[in-house]
Design an enzyme around this catalytic site. Structure first.
Site, mmCIF file in Angstrom:
data_model
loop_
_atom_site.group_PDB
_atom_site.id
_atom_site.type_symbol
_atom_site.label_atom_id
_atom_site.label_comp_id
_atom_site.label_asym_id
_atom_site.label_seq_id
_atom_site.Cartn_x
_atom_site.Cartn_y
_atom_site.Cartn_z
ATOM 1 N N SER A 12 33.176 58.036 39.585
ATOM 2 C CA SER A 12 33.031 58.714 40.874
ATOM 3 C C SER A 12 31.738 59.513 40.870
ATOM 4 O O SER A 12 31.573 60.457 40.087
ATOM 5 C CB SER A 12 34.204 59.666 41.114
ATOM 6 N N HIS A 37 32.391 54.286 42.429
ATOM 7 C CA HIS A 37 33.349 54.939 43.340
ATOM 8 C C HIS A 37 32.632 56.002 44.177
ATOM 9 O O HIS A 37 32.006 56.916 43.644
ATOM 10 C CB HIS A 37 34.462 55.588 42.515
ATOM 11 N N ASP A 39 33.134 58.813 47.091
ATOM 12 C CA ASP A 39 34.129 59.657 47.757
ATOM 13 C C ASP A 39 33.558 60.189 49.068
ATOM 14 O O ASP A 39 32.627 60.995 49.066
ATOM 15 C CB ASP A 39 34.513 60.827 46.836
ATOM 16 N N MET A 41 34.185 62.353 52.302
ATOM 17 C CA MET A 41 35.059 63.448 52.773
ATOM 18 C C MET A 41 34.462 64.079 54.023
ATOM 19 O O MET A 41 33.243 64.223 54.128
ATOM 20 C CB MET A 41 35.174 64.520 51.682
ATOM 21 N N HIS A 70 36.029 55.235 48.929
ATOM 22 C CA HIS A 70 37.282 55.943 49.161
ATOM 23 C C HIS A 70 37.092 56.847 50.381
ATOM 24 O O HIS A 70 36.418 57.883 50.291
ATOM 25 C CB HIS A 70 37.602 56.739 47.881
ATOM 26 N N MET A 72 38.132 59.517 52.831
ATOM 27 C CA MET A 72 39.022 60.659 53.070
ATOM 28 C C MET A 72 38.590 61.301 54.383
ATOM 29 O O MET A 72 38.096 62.435 54.433
ATOM 30 C CB MET A 72 38.918 61.656 51.897
ATOM 31 N N MET A 141 46.447 58.501 43.931
ATOM 32 C CA MET A 141 45.790 59.795 43.695
ATOM 33 C C MET A 141 46.652 60.604 42.723
ATOM 34 O O MET A 141 47.817 60.901 43.015
ATOM 35 C CB MET A 141 45.654 60.591 44.997
ATOM 36 N N ASP A 179 43.107 57.731 40.452
ATOM 37 C CA ASP A 179 41.971 58.612 40.767
ATOM 38 C C ASP A 179 42.389 60.078 40.668
ATOM 39 O O ASP A 179 43.282 60.521 41.407
ATOM 40 C CB ASP A 179 41.507 58.289 42.198
HETATM 41 C C1 DX5 Z 1 38.981 63.529 44.580
HETATM 42 C C2 DX5 Z 1 38.212 62.255 44.450
HETATM 43 C C3 DX5 Z 1 38.003 61.785 43.078
HETATM 44 C C4 DX5 Z 1 37.235 62.738 42.181
HETATM 45 C C5 DX5 Z 1 37.735 62.541 40.789
HETATM 46 O O1 DX5 Z 1 39.303 63.735 45.912
HETATM 47 O O2 DX5 Z 1 38.872 61.215 45.156
HETATM 48 O O3 DX5 Z 1 37.396 60.500 43.075
HETATM 49 O O4 DX5 Z 1 35.868 62.537 42.205
HETATM 50 O O5 DX5 Z 1 37.151 63.500 39.979
HETATM 51 P P1 DX5 Z 1 37.694 63.800 38.517
HETATM 52 O O6 DX5 Z 1 37.623 62.501 37.753
HETATM 53 O O7 DX5 Z 1 36.762 64.843 38.013
HETATM 54 O O8 DX5 Z 1 39.111 64.275 38.668
HETATM 55 ZN ZN ZN Z 2 38.104 59.108 44.994
#
Ligand code: DX5
Ligand code: ZN
Length: 227
Positions: A12, A37, A39, A41, A70, A72, A141, A179
């Protein structure tokens, strides 16, 4: 449960140095990442704001590996095309991100890329039952989404096992990814429960220059270097 599947690692980039994102993507690619990956948001579906389609498009030339995106964001439907046009190879969506989850999956598949469903820690495994014929990935998750560096929620291991059974029952090749809080301790637990892909942010990007070793540890391949 013992399995011999190859574990895919999807770093990620949320934990990468945002001032050097292209370089960081190249570095994890060279270090053995199987996917990248991303993310996304929106500050609404989750309490953080990160990356949009323009950044994704700018990163795309830096790696040939599949971009595991991903989302969100809510509402999600009006942004599907922009992320696909920007270079997403797999788009994963939360069922809570729109009123017509099945239709959103259909819209992604219609564009010819892979579609995935993401389950929050409080979302039951059964929510995937009527999309199992369409999805290419189920993402569990193991933290509440929004931030990197959180602690793994252990009761998600049971959900991973249930989802592995559902996937086996279909006979389809659906990736089961985890994740959040995935590290050297929790990665083997996820794999034992039936996961075949792991997202990791902080566990991959810790210690500049150690990305290859960090990825190998998560995959459980560290013994190769001593063989
Ligand atoms: C959280 C993300 C993850 C995050 C994971 O909302 O979806 O992908 O980056 O980070 P770590 O591996 O540090 O928990
Ligand atoms: Zn993620």
């Amino acid at each position: 449960m013992i399995n011999n599947r190859k574990t895919l690692i999807s770093p990620s980039i949320l934990s990468a140095d945002f001032a050097r994102l292209g370089e960081e993507v190249r570095a994890v690619d060279a270090a053995g990442a199987d996917m990248i990956h991303i993310d996304v948001m929106d500050g609404h579906f989750v309490p953080n704001i990160t990356i949009g389609p323009d950044v994704l498009a700018a990163l795309k030339p830096h790696s040939q590996k599949p971009f595991d995106v991903h989302l969100m964001i809510s509402p999600v439907d009006q942004y599907i095309d922009a992320f696909i046009d920007a270079g997403a190879d797999i788009l994963t969506i939360h069922p809570e991100a729109g009123p017509h989850f099945h239709r959103t999956i259909q819209a992604i598949k219609k564009r010819g890329i892979k579609a995935g469903v993401v389950l929050n820690p409080g979302t039951p495994a059964d929510i995937v039952d009527y999309v199992m014929d369409m999805v290419d990935m189920i993402l569990v998750m193991s933290v509440n989404p929004g931030f990197g560096g959180q602690s793994f929620i252990p009761n998600q291991l049971d959900k991973i096992s249930r989802l592995r059974d559902k996937i086996e029952a279909t006979g389809r090749d659906i990736i089961l990814e985890v994740d959040g809080g995935v590290n050297a301790l929790t990665a083997p637990q996820c794999i034992a429960a039936g996961a075949n892909a792991l997202v990791a942010g902080s566990a991959v990007f810790k210690g500049a220059g150690n990305y290859a070793e960090n990825i190998a540890v998560l995959r459980g391949a560290q013994q190769r270097s001593t063989a």
